[in-house]
Design a protein around this motif. Structure first.
Motif, short mmCIF file in Angstrom:
data_model
loop_
_atom_site.label_atom_id
_atom_site.label_comp_id
_atom_site.label_asym_id
_atom_site.label_seq_id
_atom_site.Cartn_x
_atom_site.Cartn_y
_atom_site.Cartn_z
N VAL A 190 -2.87 -13.60 2.18
CA VAL A 190 -3.47 -12.28 2.24
C VAL A 190 -3.03 -11.33 3.26
N ARG A 191 -2.87 -12.17 4.40
CA ARG A 191 -2.26 -11.42 5.66
C ARG A 191 -0.80 -10.95 5.42
N HIS A 192 0.05 -11.56 4.87
CA HIS A 192 1.33 -10.97 4.61
C HIS A 192 1.60 -10.24 3.40
N THR A 193 0.57 -10.27 2.44
CA THR A 193 0.55 -9.38 1.41
C THR A 193 0.02 -8.20 1.75
N LYS A 194 -1.02 -7.88 2.91
CA LYS A 194 -1.38 -6.58 3.50
C LYS A 194 -0.08 -5.95 4.01
N ALA A 195 0.68 -7.04 4.80
CA ALA A 195 1.90 -6.29 5.66
C ALA A 195 2.98 -5.91 4.59
N ALA A 196 3.12 -6.55 3.68
CA ALA A 196 4.07 -6.04 2.49
C ALA A 196 3.59 -4.70 2.09
N VAL A 197 2.36 -4.67 1.59
CA VAL A 197 1.83 -3.17 1.08
C VAL A 197 2.05 -2.21 2.21
N ASP A 198 1.72 -2.33 3.56
CA ASP A 198 1.98 -1.37 4.61
C ASP A 198 3.46 -0.98 4.49
N HIS A 199 4.35 -2.00 4.70
CA HIS A 199 5.76 -1.62 4.65
C HIS A 199 6.30 -1.13 3.75
N GLY A 200 5.91 -1.30 2.40
CA GLY A 200 6.33 -0.60 1.17
C GLY A 200 5.96 0.69 1.08
N LYS A 201 4.55 1.07 1.48
CA LYS A 201 4.19 2.46 1.76
C LYS A 201 4.97 3.10 2.68
N GLN A 202 5.85 2.66 3.51
CA GLN A 202 6.51 3.27 4.61
C GLN A 202 8.10 3.26 3.88
N GLY A 203 8.23 2.68 2.70
CA GLY A 203 9.57 2.59 2.12
C GLY A 203 10.33 1.74 2.40
#
Length: 113
Positions: A33-46
């Protein structure tokens, strides 16, 4: 009396083995969950490349959690993480983020059970 002692010892041994396995799976699920949240955050930044890095770490933990205790939400999370990685490797940050967000929804649902 020996049979009873053996049965009791055997039963306690099985219980001890099962309990840490569930805790172990929960630890992996929390990391997924922690890494997936980080993935989503970075994805939103392109940032597709960084998304892929976090999604791969999340996938490793989710698959480890899946081995501990079966859960349909973890299975779905794994599927979406794989799709997020594939899209991220194509530099499709938006598509990768959508899959990572869906994976996050499933992994968080799995944590609640």
């Amino acid at each position: 009396m020996n049979r009873r002692a053996f049965a009791l010892t055997f039963g306690l041994g099985l219980a001890a083995l099962a309990s840490p396995q569930a805790a172990w799976a929960e630890d992996h699920l929390a990391e997924a969950v922690r890494h997936t949240k980080a993935a989503v955050d970075h994805g939103k930044q392109g940032q597709a490349e960084v998304l892929v890095t976090h999604a791969e770490s999340a996938l490793t933990h989710a698959e480890a959690a899946q081995k501990g205790v079966y859960n349909i939400h973890v299975e779905q999370g794994v599927s979406h993480l794989k799709a997020a990685i594939a899209e991220g490797k194509k530099s499709n940050a938006q598509g990768a983020t959508e899959h990572a967000a869906e994976a996050l929804t499933h992994l968080e649902a799995a944590k609640k059970k």
